[in-house]
Design a protein around this motif. Structure first.
Motif, PDB file in Angstrom:
ATOM      1  N   THR A  39      41.956  41.150  42.156  1.00 39.59           N
ATOM      2  CA  THR A  39      41.760  39.699  42.241  1.00 39.59           C
ATOM      3  C   THR A  39      42.732  39.026  41.293  1.00 39.59           C
ATOM      4  O   THR A  39      43.066  39.551  40.231  1.00 39.59           O
ATOM      5  CB  THR A  39      40.334  39.279  41.848  1.00 39.59           C
ATOM      6  OG1 THR A  39      40.091  39.700  40.523  1.00 39.59           O
ATOM      7  CG2 THR A  39      39.303  39.867  42.777  1.00 39.59           C
ATOM      8  N   ALA A  46      37.676  41.583  46.516  1.00 39.47           N
ATOM      9  CA  ALA A  46      37.631  41.299  47.949  1.00 39.47           C
ATOM     10  C   ALA A  46      36.472  42.022  48.623  1.00 39.47           C
ATOM     11  O   ALA A  46      35.741  41.438  49.416  1.00 39.47           O
ATOM     12  CB  ALA A  46      38.956  41.682  48.593  1.00 39.47           C
ATOM     13  N   ASN A  47      36.306  43.295  48.345  1.00 42.00           N
ATOM     14  CA  ASN A  47      35.208  44.069  48.914  1.00 42.00           C
ATOM     15  C   ASN A  47      34.928  45.227  47.958  1.00 42.00           C
ATOM     16  O   ASN A  47      35.609  46.247  47.999  1.00 42.00           O
ATOM     17  CB  ASN A  47      35.567  44.576  50.309  1.00 42.00           C
ATOM     18  CG  ASN A  47      34.369  45.131  51.030  1.00 42.00           C
ATOM     19  OD1 ASN A  47      33.412  45.583  50.418  1.00 42.00           O
ATOM     20  ND2 ASN A  47      34.426  45.098  52.342  1.00 42.00           N
TER      21      ASN A  47
END
Length: 127
Positions: A39, A46-47
């Motif tokens: 990030t 994100a996941n």
């Protein structure tokens, strides 16, 4: 139908495929783990689930394929595979031996704290 010679090494194709899977799959899983977990801000990744799955799969493949290839090549009497995977496993062991924790105490020096009165603080460490 002809039978293979008893002196011929077996499993060369499988060992080659395992090596290619190791060489290509480990960095690919690392890139995927990085892309799912990276990030730019302090927000959530994100996941996170895919980050963990890809990271664990990368470690399992990266550290597990060479010993499996070494054991398989020994079982199949494949000297070239045994040498190749043996050198990789020996490198893993050497790196683990060199980078292991020596077990000694770690000295951390605390930062200096200014205890001088404000009018005499010039030149005093920590002020």
């Amino acid at each position: 139908m002809t039978e293979p010679d008893q002196g011929q090494p077996k499993g060369g194709t499988a060992l080659l495929l395992l090596g290619l899977l190791w060489l290509i799959g480990t960095p690919t899983l690392g890139v995927l783990a990085f892309s799912f977990g990276f990030t730019l801000t302090e927000g959530a990744s994100a996941n996170e689930t895919l980050f963990l799955v890809c990271g664990i799969a990368m470690l399992v493949l990266g550290l597990g394929a060479p010993p499996v290839g070494f054991i398989a090549s020994l079982a199949l009497n494949n000297k070239a595979g045994a040498w190749t995977y043996g050198v990789i496993v020996a490198a893993f062991v050497a790196v683990a031996f060199v980078t292991r924790d020596r077990g000694g105490p770690v000295h951390v020096e605390e930062p200096a704290v200014c205890t001088a009165p404000p009018d005499k603080a010039v030149g005093v460490p920590g002020c």
